[in-house]
Enzyme design. Structure first.
Site, PDB file in Angstrom:
ATOM      1  N   LYS A 103       0.844  -1.203   0.000  1.00 41.62           N
ATOM      2  CA  LYS A 103       0.000   0.000   0.000  1.00 41.62           C
ATOM      3  C   LYS A 103       0.875   1.247   0.000  1.00 41.62           C
ATOM      4  O   LYS A 103       0.672   2.179  -0.775  1.00 41.62           O
ATOM      5  CB  LYS A 103      -0.884  -0.021   1.256  1.00 41.62           C
ATOM      6  CG  LYS A 103      -1.804   1.168   1.385  1.00 41.62           C
ATOM      7  CD  LYS A 103      -2.400   1.308   2.793  1.00 41.62           C
ATOM      8  CE  LYS A 103      -3.128   0.063   3.240  1.00 41.62           C
ATOM      9  NZ  LYS A 103      -3.963   0.321   4.455  1.00 41.62           N
ATOM     10  N   LYS A 115       3.032  -2.410  11.329  1.00 44.25           N
ATOM     11  CA  LYS A 115       1.733  -2.340  12.014  1.00 44.25           C
ATOM     12  C   LYS A 115       1.949  -2.728  13.461  1.00 44.25           C
ATOM     13  O   LYS A 115       2.889  -3.470  13.776  1.00 44.25           O
ATOM     14  CB  LYS A 115       0.739  -3.316  11.385  1.00 44.25           C
ATOM     15  CG  LYS A 115      -0.710  -2.973  11.642  1.00 44.25           C
ATOM     16  CD  LYS A 115      -1.211  -1.973  10.632  1.00 44.25           C
ATOM     17  CE  LYS A 115      -2.597  -1.477  10.937  1.00 44.25           C
ATOM     18  NZ  LYS A 115      -3.100  -0.651   9.823  1.00 44.25           N
ATOM     19  N   GLY A 154      -2.930   5.852  13.644  1.00 44.06           N
ATOM     20  CA  GLY A 154      -4.109   5.168  14.176  1.00 44.06           C
ATOM     21  C   GLY A 154      -4.589   4.031  13.294  1.00 44.06           C
ATOM     22  O   GLY A 154      -4.106   3.830  12.174  1.00 44.06           O
ATOM     23  N   ASP A 155      -5.510   3.279  13.824  1.00 40.59           N
ATOM     24  CA  ASP A 155      -6.248   2.238  13.094  1.00 40.59           C
ATOM     25  C   ASP A 155      -7.471   1.941  13.959  1.00 40.59           C
ATOM     26  O   ASP A 155      -7.863   2.801  14.771  1.00 40.59           O
ATOM     27  CB  ASP A 155      -5.351   0.998  12.887  1.00 40.59           C
ATOM     28  CG  ASP A 155      -5.930   0.006  11.871  1.00 40.59           C
ATOM     29  OD1 ASP A 155      -5.813   0.251  10.666  1.00 40.59           O
ATOM     30  OD2 ASP A 155      -6.526  -1.014  12.285  1.00 40.59           O
ATOM     31  N   THR A 198      -8.741   8.873   4.756  1.00 45.22           N
ATOM     32  CA  THR A 198      -9.012   7.521   4.249  1.00 45.22           C
ATOM     33  C   THR A 198     -10.394   7.462   3.590  1.00 45.22           C
ATOM     34  O   THR A 198     -10.556   6.928   2.483  1.00 45.22           O
ATOM     35  CB  THR A 198      -8.893   6.484   5.380  1.00 45.22           C
ATOM     36  OG1 THR A 198      -7.706   6.745   6.128  1.00 45.22           O
ATOM     37  CG2 THR A 198      -8.834   5.083   4.824  1.00 45.22           C
TER      38      THR A 198
HETATM   39  P1  NDP Z   1     -12.606   2.665  13.881  1.00 46.79           P
HETATM   40  O1  NDP Z   1     -12.198   2.029  15.149  1.00 46.79           O
HETATM   41  O2  NDP Z   1     -12.745   4.138  13.809  1.00 46.79           O
HETATM   42  O3  NDP Z   1     -13.981   2.046  13.384  1.00 46.79           O
HETATM   43  C1  NDP Z   1     -14.164   0.703  13.146  1.00 46.79           C
HETATM   44  C2  NDP Z   1     -15.629   0.510  12.791  1.00 46.79           C
HETATM   45  O4  NDP Z   1     -15.853  -0.799  12.290  1.00 46.79           O
HETATM   46  C3  NDP Z   1     -16.531   0.679  14.003  1.00 46.79           C
HETATM   47  O5  NDP Z   1     -17.729   1.238  13.582  1.00 46.79           O
HETATM   48  C4  NDP Z   1     -16.747  -0.780  14.445  1.00 46.79           C
HETATM   49  O6  NDP Z   1     -17.916  -1.008  15.192  1.00 46.79           O
HETATM   50  C5  NDP Z   1     -16.883  -1.409  13.087  1.00 46.79           C
HETATM   51  N1  NDP Z   1     -16.724  -2.838  13.109  1.00 46.79           N
HETATM   52  C6  NDP Z   1     -15.726  -3.563  13.657  1.00 46.79           C
HETATM   53  N2  NDP Z   1     -15.951  -4.860  13.437  1.00 46.79           N
HETATM   54  C7  NDP Z   1     -17.096  -4.931  12.718  1.00 46.79           C
HETATM   55  C8  NDP Z   1     -17.880  -5.987  12.161  1.00 46.79           C
HETATM   56  N3  NDP Z   1     -17.497  -7.260  12.293  1.00 46.79           N
HETATM   57  N4  NDP Z   1     -19.007  -5.691  11.459  1.00 46.79           N
HETATM   58  C9  NDP Z   1     -19.407  -4.409  11.322  1.00 46.79           C
HETATM   59  N5  NDP Z   1     -18.719  -3.370  11.844  1.00 46.79           N
HETATM   60  C10 NDP Z   1     -17.604  -3.644  12.529  1.00 46.79           C
HETATM   61  O7  NDP Z   1     -11.581   2.144  12.779  1.00 46.79           O
HETATM   62  P2  NDP Z   1     -11.232   2.767  11.353  1.00 46.79           P
HETATM   63  O8  NDP Z   1     -12.438   3.356  10.738  1.00 46.79           O
HETATM   64  O9  NDP Z   1     -10.012   3.568  11.496  1.00 46.79           O
HETATM   65  O10 NDP Z   1     -10.814   1.438  10.557  1.00 46.79           O
HETATM   66  C11 NDP Z   1     -11.731   0.677   9.785  1.00 46.79           C
HETATM   67  C12 NDP Z   1     -10.980  -0.174   8.792  1.00 46.79           C
HETATM   68  O11 NDP Z   1     -10.222   0.666   7.921  1.00 46.79           O
HETATM   69  C13 NDP Z   1      -9.965  -1.152   9.372  1.00 46.79           C
HETATM   70  O12 NDP Z   1      -9.889  -2.281   8.536  1.00 46.79           O
HETATM   71  C14 NDP Z   1      -8.653  -0.372   9.278  1.00 46.79           C
HETATM   72  O13 NDP Z   1      -7.544  -1.249   9.270  1.00 46.79           O
HETATM   73  C15 NDP Z   1      -8.860   0.305   7.941  1.00 46.79           C
HETATM   74  N6  NDP Z   1      -8.054   1.494   7.661  1.00 46.79           N
HETATM   75  C16 NDP Z   1      -8.031   2.566   8.516  1.00 46.79           C
HETATM   76  C17 NDP Z   1      -7.316   3.681   8.186  1.00 46.79           C
HETATM   77  C18 NDP Z   1      -7.317   4.909   9.027  1.00 46.79           C
HETATM   78  O14 NDP Z   1      -6.696   5.901   8.620  1.00 46.79           O
HETATM   79  N7  NDP Z   1      -7.986   4.936  10.155  1.00 46.79           N
HETATM   80  C19 NDP Z   1      -6.493   3.730   6.966  1.00 46.79           C
HETATM   81  C20 NDP Z   1      -6.637   2.592   6.103  1.00 46.79           C
HETATM   82  C21 NDP Z   1      -7.385   1.522   6.468  1.00 46.79           C
HETATM   83  P3  NDP Z   1     -17.871  -1.073  16.795  1.00 46.79           P
HETATM   84  O15 NDP Z   1     -17.906   0.342  17.228  1.00 46.79           O
HETATM   85  O16 NDP Z   1     -19.077  -1.855  17.140  1.00 46.79           O
HETATM   86  O17 NDP Z   1     -16.601  -1.785  17.181  1.00 46.79           O
HETATM   87  O1  2IT Z   2      -4.168   0.761   7.418  1.00 44.38           O
HETATM   88  C1  2IT Z   2      -3.669   1.906   7.293  1.00 44.38           C
HETATM   89  O2  2IT Z   2      -3.207   2.311   6.225  1.00 44.38           O
HETATM   90  C2  2IT Z   2      -3.715   2.810   8.451  1.00 44.38           C
HETATM   91  N1  2IT Z   2      -4.244   2.431   9.493  1.00 44.38           N
HETATM   92  C3  2IT Z   2      -3.084   4.169   8.374  1.00 44.38           C
HETATM   93  C4  2IT Z   2      -1.612   4.063   8.646  1.00 44.38           C
HETATM   94  C5  2IT Z   2      -0.855   5.375   8.751  1.00 44.38           C
HETATM   95  O3  2IT Z   2       0.343   5.265   9.045  1.00 44.38           O
HETATM   96  O4  2IT Z   2      -1.423   6.446   8.545  1.00 44.38           O
END
Ligand code: NDP
Ligand code: 2IT
Length: 436
Positions: A103, A115, A154-155, A198
């Protein structure tokens, strides 16, 4: 050929390896130069693991596991998020760090892959307990990170609140203020548009793909966005701004269906300010149906889907339902939310399908821009960062689309992304001697 059976006890990591290896072109797999590097690239450079001891509000001590997987720094400083969730283990972190290598290469910025995280569950904890945990976590991690070494972000479970505590703790324990985390709040040197990056990025990617494959855009489209965290929220916001209607979202308990369209500010306040469950939305807006399971979201008829929650949330059965309901595009905001079988079904049915390592790269890309601003001591406007993000997402789409075409498989953006990133990265490793 590499024997993957030794990864049988690491199912998520094994799946990520399978996805990569099964998509590499025969000309790569049969080339001795690439074969040698393959064995090297699938093992992390190092894994740091530690105990995190923290106090709850009644003064009782708890212990969680903490990890950082520094996978590969051939393309630059180790870079990738931290996840706090009870499911976190080394298989999941190795899978995420492996994805991150490719990525980060796709962003065109100089970042390697890493990670980390913990099996700590922030849900139901007080602010003070989360703070105690973040400080204890960073007390163990700080010697291993740094702006020229490893820059976490974050993640899942690690948002603005956690990054603030983590960065304050980093400064306290290391005595440095070198911006070794990204996603920082603005008052600690963060970048405008990182919060949105994102979710906005995956939407910009979708626009490029819809234009190229179907000569259309998001106007008038019925859209579903799974999850309701950082990625899902800002995908909802951008899709709505661009004329789409988001009719369904979810969390790990339920899905909600709202045919009139979900309002960004209602969900933002519910999830970000009050940290409540998505089903509470039914009390705040008209015409909202709460569905009993998160999975029910995939049965809703839509034009476009953005899986933005978590890995493997969408399987072959769910893919079949989306296809039968006329869905034309599935754009991953989460990391590997579609199983390999689901992804293959989309591709063979000519549904536009983008793997997360390409379409969710906007977050880490703006993290890269945050590092650049910190190093130059500059603060770019929201518009400037947003424009750079658009450009990066457009470049990612073009590079992987062209590669898919070159391989004679126009709809296979998995092949496009994996072959483009693998060849580019390995050539870099060979040139710098890092393959040895
Ligand atoms: P958050 O913690 O902000 O949100 C996660 C969300 O997903 C919450 O609403 C959570 O619900 C929900 N969730 C978790 N498990 C499930 C499930 N089994 N079914 C439905 N909903 C579910 O995380 P992010 O938004 O940051 O991350 C989401 C995804 O994006 C992850 O895969 C992460 O690795 C990816 N990502 C994040 C980036 C970033 O910049 N933050 C960048 C690139 C990828 P609940 O509140 O109930 O737990
Ligand atoms: O999955 C991802 O790309 C992230 N959680 C963001 C990683 C970052 O270093 O901004």
């Amino acid at each position: 050929m590499i024997d993957l059976s030794k990864y049988n006890n690491e199912p998520e990591f094994k799946t990520a390896l399978e996805e990569m290896l099964s998509s590499l072109d025969e000309s790569i797999l049969s080339n001795a130069k690439y074969q040698q590097v393959l064995e090297r690239i699938i093992e992390p450079d190092r894994i740091i693991s530690f105990d995190v001891k923290w106090l709850d509000d009644s003064g009782v001590e708890h212990t969680n596991k903490g990890y950082r997987v520094q996978f590969n720094n051939s393309n630059g400083v180790y870079k990738g998020g931290l996840r706090f969730h009870p499911s976190v283990n080394l298989s999941i972190l190795k899978f995420l760090a492996f994805e991150q290598i490719f990525k980060n290469y796709l962003t065109t910025l100089p970042m390697g892959g890493a990670k980390g995280g913990s099996d700590f569950d922030p849900k139901g904890k007080s602010d003070n307990e989360v703070k105690n945990f973040c400080y204890a976590f960073m007390k163990e991690l700080y010697p291993y990170i740094g702006v020229d070494l490893d820059v976490p972000a974050g993640d899942i479970g690690v948002g603005a609140r956690e990054i603030r505590y983590l960065y304050e703790a980093y400064k306290l324990y290391s005595g440095k203020n070198d911006c070794s985390l990204t996603g920082k709040p603005l008052d600690l040197g963060g970048s405008l548009c990182r919060t949105e990056a994102t979710g906005y990025g995956v939407t910009y990617f979708a626009l490029e793909a819809l234009k190229q494959y179907k000569a259309t855009d998001l106007k008038g489209k019925k859209v579903i966005v799974s999850g309701s965290g950082n990625v899902a929220l800002y995908c909802l916001k951008k899709v709505t701004e661009l004329g789409g209607t988001v009719i369904a979202m979810s969390d790990s308990s339920n899905a909600i269906y709202c045919p009139d369209g979900i309002d960004f500010e209602t969900i933002r306040a519910l999830k970000e300010d009050r940290r409540e469950r998505i089903k509470e939305c039914a009390k705040l807006a008209q015409n909202v149906t709460v569905l009993p399971s998160s999975k029910d979201i995939w049965s809703i008829k839509c034009d476009i889907a953005f899986p933005c929650a978590t890995q493997f949330e969408l399987d072959e059965n769910d893919a079949r339902k989306l296809i039968d309901n006329g869905c034309i595009g599935v754009f991953e905001g989460a990391n590997m939310p579609c199983t390999i079988e689901a992804a293959n079904l989309f591709i063979s049915n000519k549904v536009i399908y983008s793997p997360g390592k390409a379409s969710n790269a906007g977050g880490v890309a703006v993290s890269g821009l945050e590092i650049e601003q910190n190093k130059k001591n500059e603060h770019w406007s929201f518009e400037e960062v947003d424009n750079r993000l658009k450009e990066i997402m457009s470049t990612i789409f073009k590079n992987i689309y062209n590669m898919a075409n070159q391989l004679g498989d126009e709809y296979n953006l998995v092949k496009g992304a994996n072959n483009y990133a693998f060849v580019g990265l390995v050539d870099k490793m060979i040139k710098s001697g890092k393959h040895l």
